[in-house]
Design an enzyme around this catalytic site. Structure first.
Site, short mmCIF file in Angstrom:
data_model
loop_
_atom_site.label_atom_id
_atom_site.label_comp_id
_atom_site.label_asym_id
_atom_site.label_seq_id
_atom_site.Cartn_x
_atom_site.Cartn_y
_atom_site.Cartn_z
CB CYS A 2 -1.01 0.15 1.29
SG CYS A 2 -2.15 -1.07 1.23
NE ARG A 27 4.72 1.21 0.08
CZ ARG A 27 5.78 1.11 0.85
NH1 ARG A 27 6.88 1.67 0.26
NH2 ARG A 27 5.55 0.70 2.16
CD1 TRP A 74 -0.68 -6.61 -2.99
CD2 TRP A 74 -1.01 -6.82 -0.56
NE1 TRP A 74 -0.36 -8.04 -2.90
CE2 TRP A 74 -0.69 -8.25 -1.65
CE3 TRP A 74 -0.98 -6.89 0.55
CZ2 TRP A 74 -0.46 -9.47 -0.95
CZ3 TRP A 74 -1.05 -8.25 1.12
CH2 TRP A 74 -0.53 -9.31 0.46
CG ASN A 98 1.36 0.22 4.32
OD1 ASN A 98 0.93 -0.98 4.23
ND2 ASN A 98 2.57 0.58 4.35
N GLY A 99 -1.11 -1.31 6.36
CA GLY A 99 -0.91 -2.03 7.29
C GLY A 99 -2.02 -2.79 7.73
CD GLU A 479 15.85 -14.80 -7.84
OE1 GLU A 479 15.22 -14.83 -6.88
OE2 GLU A 479 15.65 -13.57 -8.35
CE LYS A 483 12.58 -12.50 -9.61
NZ LYS A 483 13.33 -12.05 -8.22
CD GLU A 486 8.41 -12.32 -8.63
OE1 GLU A 486 8.00 -11.82 -7.67
OE2 GLU A 486 10.10 -12.61 -8.51
CG HIS A 502 16.27 -38.46 -3.91
ND1 HIS A 502 16.81 -39.98 -3.57
CD2 HIS A 502 17.38 -37.87 -4.05
CE1 HIS A 502 17.79 -40.00 -3.46
NE2 HIS A 502 18.49 -38.82 -3.92
CE LYS A 599 11.06 -3.74 -5.83
NZ LYS A 599 11.33 -5.15 -6.17
C1 F6R Z 1 10.77 -11.58 -5.62
C2 F6R Z 1 10.70 -10.46 -4.77
C3 F6R Z 1 10.42 -10.86 -3.48
C4 F6R Z 1 11.27 -9.98 -2.46
C5 F6R Z 1 10.80 -10.47 -0.92
C6 F6R Z 1 11.78 -9.70 -0.01
O1 F6R Z 1 11.18 -11.20 -6.84
O2 F6R Z 1 10.85 -9.24 -5.01
O3 F6R Z 1 10.48 -12.17 -3.42
O4 F6R Z 1 12.66 -10.44 -2.67
O5 F6R Z 1 9.30 -10.04 -0.73
O6 F6R Z 1 11.62 -8.40 -0.16
P1 F6R Z 1 12.82 -7.26 0.41
O7 F6R Z 1 14.12 -7.77 -0.17
O8 F6R Z 1 12.39 -5.91 0.24
O9 F6R Z 1 12.89 -7.53 1.87
#
Ligand code: F6R
Length: 604
Positions: A2, A27, A74, A98-99, A479, A483, A486, A502, A599
Site C-alpha cells: 500500500c 507497492r 494491496w 497501510n498495514g 531464484e 522469477k 511470479e 528422489h 513490493k
Molecule cells: C521476488 C521478490 C520478493 C522479495 C521479497 C523480499 O522477485 O521481489 O521475493 O525479494 O518480498 O523483499 P525485500 O528484499 O524487500 O525484503
C-alpha cells in the site's frame, strides 16, 4: 505494501498526488483513491484496479483542493472493490492506511453496537468511524486522533484529513513506515522517499509509535507516550528522474540491463582495487571473534542469503544458519554468544524480516543489515548497515537488488575470511580482482540476450518448468523458478539437481522444459549426469554453462563466460532473469505489476 501520500500544498493537490502515486504503484495496485479537503469539505474519488482507472474517474469527475491524501492498495481485508478502496471517509474525516489493524473486529462490533453503519469490509474504515465518533463526542481533532491511536492494535501507517480544516493533516507510524517531507510553505507525508521524490528532498523518518500533526508551515511530532519529540531531518538522494523507465518497455527490463552499472557502483563502495582490500563501514564489534552467522531474509533476498552461506562457510570457514524470515523466530532459534545476525532486504521494511531482526536483537546478537533503502527501519535498527547501492528498484520482481546483494555479500565474505585469518593478503587481492571483473562479464551476457529471448518464446507455452543446479547454483535455480512463476505465471520449481531422482523426476516428459545451471568444474559433471537422466526421459533440457562441449541431444545450450566461484553465481542470475522476463513478455502478462503481488511486504 500500500502506498500513501499526503500533501498540504499551495496548488491543486490531485495532479501532484497522482504523480506521486505513479511512483508508489509498485507497492500495490488492487485499487487507488484520493481525497481532498477544500473550503472545509471533504470529497474523494476511488477506483478498483490500476491507477489509470482512477485517472479516468478523475478526468470525468475532477477533484479540487490544495490539501489531499492518496493511496494505492494491496488488499488485506476485503476484496479490491470500490467500497474497500481508500481513502475511507465519513462526513468528518478521510483516512488512508497501510498495514493491518489487528483488533478491527472488536472495534467494529463496538461501533456497530453504538448504531454506526459500515459501507465496506476493511479494517481501515473502522479507524475512520472511530475517529469520527470521538469528534462527534466533542473532542478537538488532535485529541480525537490521539484517542483513536490509543485504541488501535497492529501495524499501521495512517494519514488523515479532517473536515473544516484545510490546513491540517495527521500521520502515525506503528510498524509500517511513514516519512514526513518538508517543503517551502508546504508539508507532505509519504510511505517512502519514492512517494516524496517529486515533492521534497528534506525527509524525516518517523520512528515506531510516532505520530505527527502537520500544517503547511509547521509540524510537531509526538512519541508513543504523546510527548513532543524532535527527529532528525535527512537529505534524500532519490530524485524523481531515477524512477523512470527511460527507453525501456518495463522497469524490470531497465533494471535487468542496468545491473553491470549498479553492481560496479556497489562494488566501488566496498572494494579498493588498487590496495586490493575490502572496506566495510566502521564496526562496533570484532568481526574476528564472531563464532557464527545467521542470515535471514524473504524471497529473492533469501536466495541471496543461501548463496552467501556457501561463500562464508567455504571461504571464511564460519558456520552459517540461513532462515526464511517468516519462519525464523517461530522455530525458537539457538543463537551463539556474540553471533552476528545479518538481515537482507531490498526495501529494509519487509515485516517478516524486521520482526526477525528484532528477535535477534533482543537475544543480544550483533545486528547487520544489507538493504537498498538506507533510511529504512532495518537500517536504522542495525549495528552495521551495508547498503547495496542499487538505486530505486521499481519492478515488483527483484533483479538488480539481487545481484547487488550478492556483490555486497561477496565483499563481506572476503573481509570476514581475512579477519578470521582464513585467507592472506594475496588471496584477498585476488578475490578483489575477481569481483572487479564481474560488471564486464555481466555486460557480455546481457549483450548476448537474443538466444535467451528465443528460448523463452519457445518455452513460454509450457505448464511446468524445472530449474536445477547443485551447490552454490542450487539457490540460483530456485531464484530462476521464483522469477519465472511470479511474472509469467508458469508453474516452476527449483531443485538441487541430485534430488530429482528422489521424486520430482516423475514429472518429466517431453512437455516439461528443464533449465540446468552448471558452470564447468566443481559439481558440473554431476549436474550434467542428472540432466542426462532427464533427457533419457524426453525432458527438454536448456543448459546454461561455460562448458565448450555440452552433452549432445540438448534442446539448447547458452554459452556463458568462464569465471571463478565468487562471481559465477552473480553471472548466472542474469540468464534466469532474462528467461523469466522474455517468457512473461511472450505471454503478455503485466511484467512490472504481476497479479496478487506488491513490493515491500509490510504485513506478516
Ligand atoms: C521476488 C521478490 C520478493 C522479495 C521479497 C523480499 O522477485 O521481489 O521475493 O525479494 O518480498 O523483499 P525485500 O528484499 O524487500 O525484503
Amino acid at each position: 505494501m500500500c502506498g500513501i501520500v499526503g500533501i498540504l500544498g499551495n496548488s491543486s493537490a490531485v495532479p501532484r498526488m497522482m504523480d506521486s502515486l505513479k511512483r508508489l504503484e509498485y507497492r500495490g495496485y488492487d485499487s487507488a483513491g484520493v481525497a481532498t479537503v477544500a473550503g472545509g469539505s471533504l470529497d474523494r474519488r476511488r477506483a478498483p484496479g490500476k491507477l489509470s482507472a482512477l485517472g479516468d474517474v478523475l478526468a470525468s469527475n475532477p477533484l479540487e483542493g490544495n490539501s489531499g491524501i492518496g493511496h494505492t492498495r494491496w488488499a488485506t481485508h476485503g476484496e479490491p472493490t470500490i467500497n474497500n478502496a481508500h481513502p475511507h471517509m465519513t462526513e468528518r474525516v478521510a483516512i488512508v492506511h497501510n498495514g493491518i489493524i489487528e483488533n478491527f473486529k472488536a472495534l467494529k462490533d463496538e461501533l456497530k453496537a453504538a448504531g454506526i453503519n459500515f459501507e465496506g469490509d476493511t479494517d481501515t474504515e473502522v479507524v475512520a468511524r472511530l475517529m469520527t465518533r470521538y469528534l462527534d463526542d466533542g473532542l478537538p481533532p488532535r485529541a480525537a486522533f490521539q484517542e483513536t491511536l490509543g485504541r488501535l492494535e497492529g501495524a499501521f501507517a495512517l494519514c488523515v484529513l479532517v473536515a473544516g480544516e484545510d490546513n491540517l493533516m495527521f500521520g502515525a507510524r506503528e510498524g509500517s513506515p511513514l516519512v514526513i517531507g518538508l517543503g517551502d510553505g508546504e508539508n507532505y507525508l509519504g510511505s517512502d522517499a519514492m512517494a516524496l521524490a517529486g515533492l521534497s528532498n528534506q525527509l524525516i523518518y518517523m520512528e515506531e509509535g510516532d505520530w505527527v500533526e502537520l500544517t503547511r508551515d509547521q509540524y510537531q511530532i509526538y512519541s508513543a507516550a504523546n510527548e513532543p519529540v524532535d527527529r532528525t531531518v535527512s537529505f534524500s538522494q532519490v530524485a524523481a528522474t531515477m524512477i523512470d523507465k527511460g527507453n525501456h518497455r518495463h522497469f524490470m527490463q531497465k533494471e535487468i540491463y542496468e545491473q553491470p552499472t549498479v553492481v560496479a557502483q556497489a562494488l566501488g563502495r566496498y572494494l579498493d582495487p588498487i590496495g586490493g582490500v575490502v572496506k566495510l563501514p566502521d564496526l562496533s564489534f570484532n568481526l574476528a571473534a564472531v563464532p557464527k552467522i545467521t542470515l535471514v531474509a524473504c524471497g529473492t533476498s533469501f536466495y541471496a542469503a543461501q548463496v552467501a552461506r556457501y561463500w562464508i562457510e567455504q571461504i571464511a570457514r564460519v558456520p552459517v544458519d540461513v532462515d526464511i524470515a517468516s519462519e525464523f523466530r517461530y522455530r525458537d532459534p539457538v543463537y551463539a554468544d556474540g553471533g552476528l545476525a545479518i538481515f537482507i532486504s531490498q526495501s529494509g521494511e519487509t515485516m517478516d524480516t524486521l520482526s526477525a531482526l528484532r528477535h535477534a536483537k533482543a537475544a543480544g546478537q550483533h545486528i547487520a543489515s544489507i538493504v537498498n533503502v538506507t533510511g529504512s527501519t532495518m537500517a536504522r535498527e542495525s549495528d552495521l548497515v551495508m547498503p547495496i547501492h542499487a538505486g530505486p528498484e521499481v519492478g515488483v520482481a527483484s533483479t538488480k537488488a539481487f545481484t547487488c546483494q550478492l556483490a555486497v555479500l561477496a565483499a563481506f565474505t572476503i573481509k570476514l575470511a581475512s579477519a578470521k585469518g582464513e585467507i592472506d593478503d594475496t588471496q584477498v587481492a585476488d578475490y578483489v580482482a575477481e569481483l572487479e571483473h564481474a560488471p564486464a562479464l555481466m555486460a557480455k551476457i546481457l549483450n548476448a540476450d537474443q538466444q535467451i529471448e528465443t528460448i523463452a518464446q519457445d518455452i513460454a507455452g509450457a505448464r511446468d518448468i524445472l530449474f536445477v543446479g547443485r551447490g552454490i547454483y542450487y539457490p540460483i535455480a530456485m531464484e530462476g523458478a521464483l522469477k519465472l512463476k511470479e511474472i509469467s505465471y508458469i508453474h516452476a520449481e527449483g531443485y538441487a539437481a541430485g534430488e530429482l531422482k528422489h521424486g520430482p523426476i516423475a514429472l518429466i516428459d517431453e512437455n516439461v522444459p528443464v533449465i540446468g545451471i552448471a558452470p564447468k568444474g566443481g559439481l558440473s559433471e554431476k549436474t550434467v549426469s542428472n540432466l542426462q537422466e532427464i533427457m533419457a526421459r524426453k525432458g527438454k533440457v536448456v543448459l546454461f554453462s561455460d562448458d565448450e562441449v555440452p552433452p549432445a541431444d540438448m534442446y539448447a545450450h547458452v554459452a556463458m563466460p568462464t569465471a571463478g566461484d565468487l562471481i559465477s553465481p552473480i553471472l548466472y542470475a542474469l540468464p534466469v532473469q532474462l528467461l523469466a522476463y522474455y517468457a512473461a513478455v511472450e505471454k503478455g502478462t503485466d511484467v512490472d505489476m504481476p497479479r496478487n503481488l506488491a513490493k515491500s511486504v509490510t504485513v506478516e
